[in-house]
Design a protein around this motif. Structure first.
Motif, PDB file in Angstrom:
ATOM      1  N   ASP A   1      -7.191  -8.175   0.020  1.00 31.31           N
ATOM      2  CA  ASP A   1      -7.246  -6.725   0.218  1.00 31.31           C
ATOM      3  C   ASP A   1      -5.884  -6.071   0.009  1.00 31.31           C
ATOM      4  OD1 ASP A   1      -9.920  -6.868   0.790  1.00 31.31           O
ATOM      5  OD2 ASP A   1      -9.651  -6.896   2.974  1.00 31.31           O
ATOM      6  N   LEU A   2      -4.814  -6.841   0.174  1.00 29.26           N
ATOM      7  CA  LEU A   2      -3.457  -6.321   0.035  1.00 29.26           C
ATOM      8  C   LEU A   2      -2.723  -7.090  -1.061  1.00 29.26           C
ATOM      9  CD1 LEU A   2      -2.496  -5.990   3.822  1.00 29.26           C
ATOM     10  CD2 LEU A   2      -3.372  -4.196   2.311  1.00 29.26           C
TER      11      LEU A   2
ATOM     12  N   VAL B   1       4.650  -1.504  -8.562  1.00 29.75           N
ATOM     13  CA  VAL B   1       4.570  -2.888  -8.100  1.00 29.75           C
ATOM     14  C   VAL B   1       3.753  -3.642  -9.139  1.00 29.75           C
ATOM     15  CG1 VAL B   1       3.608  -4.433  -6.346  1.00 29.75           C
ATOM     16  CG2 VAL B   1       4.802  -2.360  -5.645  1.00 29.75           C
ATOM     17  N   ASP B   2       4.142  -4.889  -9.425  1.00 24.27           N
ATOM     18  CA  ASP B   2       3.418  -5.682 -10.424  1.00 24.27           C
ATOM     19  C   ASP B   2       1.942  -5.798 -10.071  1.00 24.27           C
ATOM     20  OD1 ASP B   2       5.682  -6.082 -11.902  1.00 24.27           O
ATOM     21  OD2 ASP B   2       6.127  -8.056 -11.068  1.00 24.27           O
TER      22      ASP B   2
ATOM     23  N   VAL C   1       1.288  -3.645  -0.450  1.00 25.21           N
ATOM     24  CA  VAL C   1       0.609  -2.394  -0.772  1.00 25.21           C
ATOM     25  C   VAL C   1      -0.900  -2.584  -0.738  1.00 25.21           C
ATOM     26  CG1 VAL C   1       2.537  -1.674  -2.223  1.00 25.21           C
ATOM     27  CG2 VAL C   1       0.567  -2.793  -3.272  1.00 25.21           C
ATOM     28  N   ARG C   2      -1.580  -1.465  -0.578  1.00 28.54           N
ATOM     29  CA  ARG C   2      -3.041  -1.454  -0.635  1.00 28.54           C
ATOM     30  C   ARG C   2      -3.463  -0.553  -1.788  1.00 28.54           C
ATOM     31  NH1 ARG C   2      -5.742   0.330   4.751  1.00 28.54           N
ATOM     32  NH2 ARG C   2      -4.667   2.281   4.251  1.00 28.54           N
ATOM     33  N   VAL C   3      -4.323  -1.068  -2.650  1.00 23.18           N
ATOM     34  CA  VAL C   3      -4.824  -0.273  -3.774  1.00 23.18           C
ATOM     35  C   VAL C   3      -5.712   0.840  -3.229  1.00 23.18           C
ATOM     36  CG1 VAL C   3      -6.199  -0.307  -5.885  1.00 23.18           C
ATOM     37  CG2 VAL C   3      -4.700  -2.236  -5.344  1.00 23.18           C
ATOM     38  N   LYS C   4      -5.496   2.049  -3.701  1.00 26.11           N
ATOM     39  CA  LYS C   4      -6.247   3.201  -3.211  1.00 26.11           C
ATOM     40  C   LYS C   4      -7.636   3.246  -3.843  1.00 26.11           C
ATOM     41  CE  LYS C   4      -3.727   6.800  -2.110  1.00 26.11           C
ATOM     42  NZ  LYS C   4      -2.867   8.010  -2.157  1.00 26.11           N
TER      43      LYS C   4
ATOM     44  N   MET D   1       1.993  -0.432   2.768  1.00 24.25           N
ATOM     45  CA  MET D   1       1.481  -0.625   4.121  1.00 24.25           C
ATOM     46  C   MET D   1       2.444  -1.412   5.006  1.00 24.25           C
ATOM     47  SD  MET D   1      -1.199   1.041   3.568  1.00 24.25           S
ATOM     48  CE  MET D   1      -1.792   0.932   5.246  1.00 24.25           C
ATOM     49  N   TYR D   2       3.427  -2.089   4.370  1.00 26.08           N
ATOM     50  CA  TYR D   2       4.336  -2.932   5.157  1.00 26.08           C
ATOM     51  C   TYR D   2       5.526  -3.299   4.276  1.00 26.08           C
ATOM     52  CZ  TYR D   2       5.649  -6.508   8.624  1.00 26.08           C
ATOM     53  OH  TYR D   2       6.297  -7.242   9.584  1.00 26.08           O
TER      54      TYR D   2
END
Length: 305
Positions: A17-18, A35-36, A65-68, A250-251
């Motif tokens: 998910d991330l 981000v790659d 990151v989280r894809v929107k 996200m982090y």
């Protein structure tokens, strides 16, 4: 935006998910970061738009990151225009699946009717869509396309009531909720005539949790990109190959970049003395608002010193 817990991040990375990667900030535009893409080097990087979605991360930091959602992905203009024209030189999606969605021909003027609904870029609705029946949703969650159709039908019903000069409340079968019905009933024809059409649409968006479109970045600048949510309804079937995925931080796993920065303090352009603008020398660093109580003594009298 608060960061996720380390436990949630670990779980999200494990189930896919991330995504973890090194953040790269565009040196010419600090509101664009990348981000790659985990799907491979032949795929477009994940795009992070605005300092809000960058979430305090700096160039070089290792981030998660989280894809929107797809509606927030960016249109790749050249491929999109080729798809609309019917000569897209790509036969498969990024995931290898064949593209089966044909290009959508632009509707003829006779097929459209103008219905001014607040928040829409294109105020024209296909006449055929006005006869569609949207089934009631108990959860009060409708797709954007369904909400556009409901809004257009309500607007036409409002026009008809005004022409007949009747005081009957406007009823719509797709909005059975007593709360929504009460709001609609309260809009008597006299009041509706005094209200802008967008007001009732904004009210419906608030009640039905319909996402609002935006064309601005976090600094208020108009974005050079178009997202899928800004496109006409008939274009929502555009192949994924015509889109670039967007993401949000996200982090921060590793803070690689120093948090100290050199730059210049500037007086706000509107003359506001509660804040000053800090403009870093490194163009990849975000601009910062500095409160007046943290500014050097006499700054507003001699800001250049």
């Amino acid at each position: 935006m608060p960061y996720m817990s380390l436990e949630a991040v670990t779980r999200g990375l494990a189930n896919g998910d991330l995504v973890k990667g090194s953040l790269r900030v565009n040196q010419r535009n600090y509101e664009e970061s990348y981000v790659d893409n985990p799907d491979g080097d032949d795929q477009l990087d994940l795009l992070i738009l605005g300092v809000h979605d960058r979430n305090r991360a700096l160039h070089g930091d290792v981030v998660v990151v989280r894809v929107k959602e797809r509606m927030n992905w960016v249109i790749r203009e050249n491929l999109y225009q080729a798809w609309r024209a019917g000569h897209l030189n790509v036969s498969r999606e990024d995931n290898g699946q064949p593209i089966t969605i044909p290009p959508v021909a632009a509707p003829k003027p006779d097929d459209l009717i103008e219905v001014p609904i607040g928040g829409l870029t294109d105020q024209h609705i296909r006449k055929a869509n006005l006869s569609l029946t949207i089934p009631p949703n108990k959860d009060k969650k409708y797709s954007r396309q369904a909400m556009v159709i409901i809004g257009a039908q309500l607007e036409l019903a409002r026009r008809e009531c005004m022409m007949k000069q009747t005081s009957e409340p406007i009823i719509h079968p797709s909005l059975p909720s007593p709360e929504i019905q009460k709001v609609i009933d309260s809009l008597s024809i006299g009041r509706i005539g005094d209200l802008a059409t967008s007001a009732s649409t904004q009210l419906a968006r608030k009640i039905l949790n319909v996402p609002k479109r935006t064309q601005s970045t976090s600094t208020g600048k108009r974005s050079a990109y178009r997202t899928l949510s800004e496109m006409p309804d008939e274009d929502w079937g555009v192949p994924d190959v015509c889109l670039q995925k967007t993401a949000e931080v996200m982090y921060i796993m590793e803070m690689k970049n120093c948090r100290a920065a050199m730059g210049q303090l500037k007086v706000m352009t509107d003359g506001n003395r509660n804040w000053a603008l800090f403009s870093p020398t490194d163009s990849r660093m975000p601009r910062m608002m500095i409160p007046a109580d943290q500014l050097p003594s006499g700054f507003f009298e001699r800001p250049q010193v």
